[in-house]
Scaffold this active site. Structure first.
Site, mmCIF file in Angstrom:
data_model
loop_
_atom_site.group_PDB
_atom_site.id
_atom_site.type_symbol
_atom_site.label_atom_id
_atom_site.label_comp_id
_atom_site.label_asym_id
_atom_site.label_seq_id
_atom_site.Cartn_x
_atom_site.Cartn_y
_atom_site.Cartn_z
ATOM 1 N N ASN A 11 -4.347 -9.420 -23.283
ATOM 2 C CA ASN A 11 -4.900 -9.815 -21.994
ATOM 3 C C ASN A 11 -4.529 -8.743 -20.974
ATOM 4 O O ASN A 11 -4.818 -7.575 -21.184
ATOM 5 C CB ASN A 11 -4.426 -11.217 -21.594
ATOM 6 N N ARG A 17 -5.353 -12.372 -28.832
ATOM 7 C CA ARG A 17 -5.881 -11.130 -28.268
ATOM 8 C C ARG A 17 -5.009 -10.682 -27.110
ATOM 9 O O ARG A 17 -4.269 -11.477 -26.508
ATOM 10 C CB ARG A 17 -7.323 -11.303 -27.796
ATOM 11 N N GLU A 61 -9.090 -18.720 -28.052
ATOM 12 C CA GLU A 61 -9.815 -19.540 -27.081
ATOM 13 C C GLU A 61 -11.183 -19.870 -27.670
ATOM 14 O O GLU A 61 -12.190 -19.279 -27.316
ATOM 15 C CB GLU A 61 -9.952 -18.757 -25.770
ATOM 16 N N ASP A 85 -3.415 -15.796 -11.748
ATOM 17 C CA ASP A 85 -4.044 -14.899 -12.722
ATOM 18 C C ASP A 85 -3.536 -13.474 -12.493
ATOM 19 O O ASP A 85 -2.346 -13.228 -12.562
ATOM 20 C CB ASP A 85 -5.565 -15.024 -12.605
ATOM 21 N N ASN A 129 -0.304 -12.600 -18.087
ATOM 22 C CA ASN A 129 -1.205 -12.198 -17.009
ATOM 23 C C ASN A 129 -0.535 -11.232 -16.038
ATOM 24 O O ASN A 129 0.114 -10.288 -16.450
ATOM 25 C CB ASN A 129 -1.789 -13.433 -16.323
ATOM 26 N N GLU A 147 -12.107 -8.469 -15.162
ATOM 27 C CA GLU A 147 -10.639 -8.470 -15.214
ATOM 28 C C GLU A 147 -10.102 -7.044 -15.091
ATOM 29 O O GLU A 147 -10.828 -6.060 -15.199
ATOM 30 C CB GLU A 147 -10.137 -9.072 -16.541
#
Length: 308
Positions: free
Chosen positions: A111, A109, A129, A213, A161, A16
């Site tokens: 991202n 958390r 998650e 995303d 995102n 990521e």
């Protein structure tokens, strides 16, 4: 000429947050589930990484400060000192903690995160998650951090995102993945404020499977969006709502993010993941690979570093 898709690195669990650093001509990215920050130098094909004790979600160089980075670590935004080659960091210093105002969000958390042209960090959160691919809904928020001032802009976010700004810094495009849309908002860079949030592009309306995303923008202000679960990247017109210009098919199912890099910012680096969702196993080399795509006929806008 058809685009050329190359495998650069393999075996990332959840790659990521790619960030191309012009000064060092290197790509920084994270592997969230493996809890690592990573650096890849194309000229030498060198890959280095450091492991942490918790999820690490973005890494962005600090402007004018050698070997300093702003990093998302769990719910903390920290400054990390790292020489980019060793397997340990020299220092971790906490700047801010997000989602600390409620017991409900204590398992959240961070991202995705990016900096605007003024060096202000924008980073969002997501719910816990416990099972891969199943995130507690509407628990996240979107924050900015500039001049040591942390500010919440949006809440009730599913998975915060992709972020991308227009060249004139007057529009911000933003993705909340479970909503299956790309939002457009008016952006005031001097005040760091958002307004007039509206849907710019809907995957559902355009019959596209998967989730939006990570995202980047090119110099013609087209949006390039990673399509998680959809084996592709979407090229979307930022000026015309609901206008899909092209798709780039990839072998990877879980396409997570994109960033322009290379000496001319005309190489598209693509992160992907290979974690199991609902019993479906994804194996390398197609999945969990860092890709580089050339021959797209587009160039990116430079990515901005963080200003302390």
């Amino acid at each position: 000429m058809a685009p050329i898709i190359e495998r650069v690195l393999q075996n990332t669990e959840l790659g990521e947050g790619p960030h191309w650093d012009i000064a060092t001509q290197s790509l920084y990215f994270v592997d969230i589930f493996s809890k690592t920050i990573n650096r890849y130098v194309p000229s030498t094909k060198t890959h280095t990484k450091v492991h942490f004790d918790t999820y690490v979600t973005f890494i962005i160089p600090v402007e004018g400060e050698k070997n300093k980075f702003v990093v998302g670590l769990g719910r903390d935004i920290v400054i990390v000192v790292w020489d980019g080659t060793s397997d340990k960091v020299e220092e971790i210093k906490k700047l801010a903690e997000v989602d600390n105002d409620s017991p409900e969000t204590s398992e959240n958390r961070l991202n995705d995160g990016k900096c605007d042209a003024s060096g202000r960090l924008w980073a969002g959160t997501m719910g816990v998650e416990r099972i891969n691919g199943h995130v507690k809904p509407n628990m996240g928020s979107l924050y900015s951090l500039g001049n040591r001032n942390l500010k919440k802009h949006l809440d009730q976010i599913g998975i915060s995102n992709g972020l991308a700004w227009t060249r004139d810094n007057k529009k911000l495009f933003y993705i909340d993945s479970p909503q299956l849309v790309i939002y457009q908002m008016d952006f005031d860079i001097s005040k760091g404020e958002l307004s007039n949030k509206k849907v710019h592009f809907s995957l559902k309306n355009n019959n596209i499977d998967g989730f939006p995303d990570g995202m980047t923008i090119d110099e013609e202000e087209n949006l390039w969006v990673a399509n998680f679960g959809g084996y592709k990247i979407l090229k979307i017109d930022s000026k015309k709502p609901e206008t899909l210009l092209a798709t780039i098919d990839l072998p990877a199912k879980q396409v997570t993010s994109v960033a322009w890099g290379g000496p001319n910012l005309d190489e598209l680096y693509v992160t992907s993941a290979k974690f199991m969702v609902d019993g479906i196993v994804l194996d390398p080399p197609d999945h969990g690979t860092l890709y580089r795509i050339t021959g797209l006929g587009s160039k990116g806008l430079p990515m901005y570093n963080f200003k302390l």
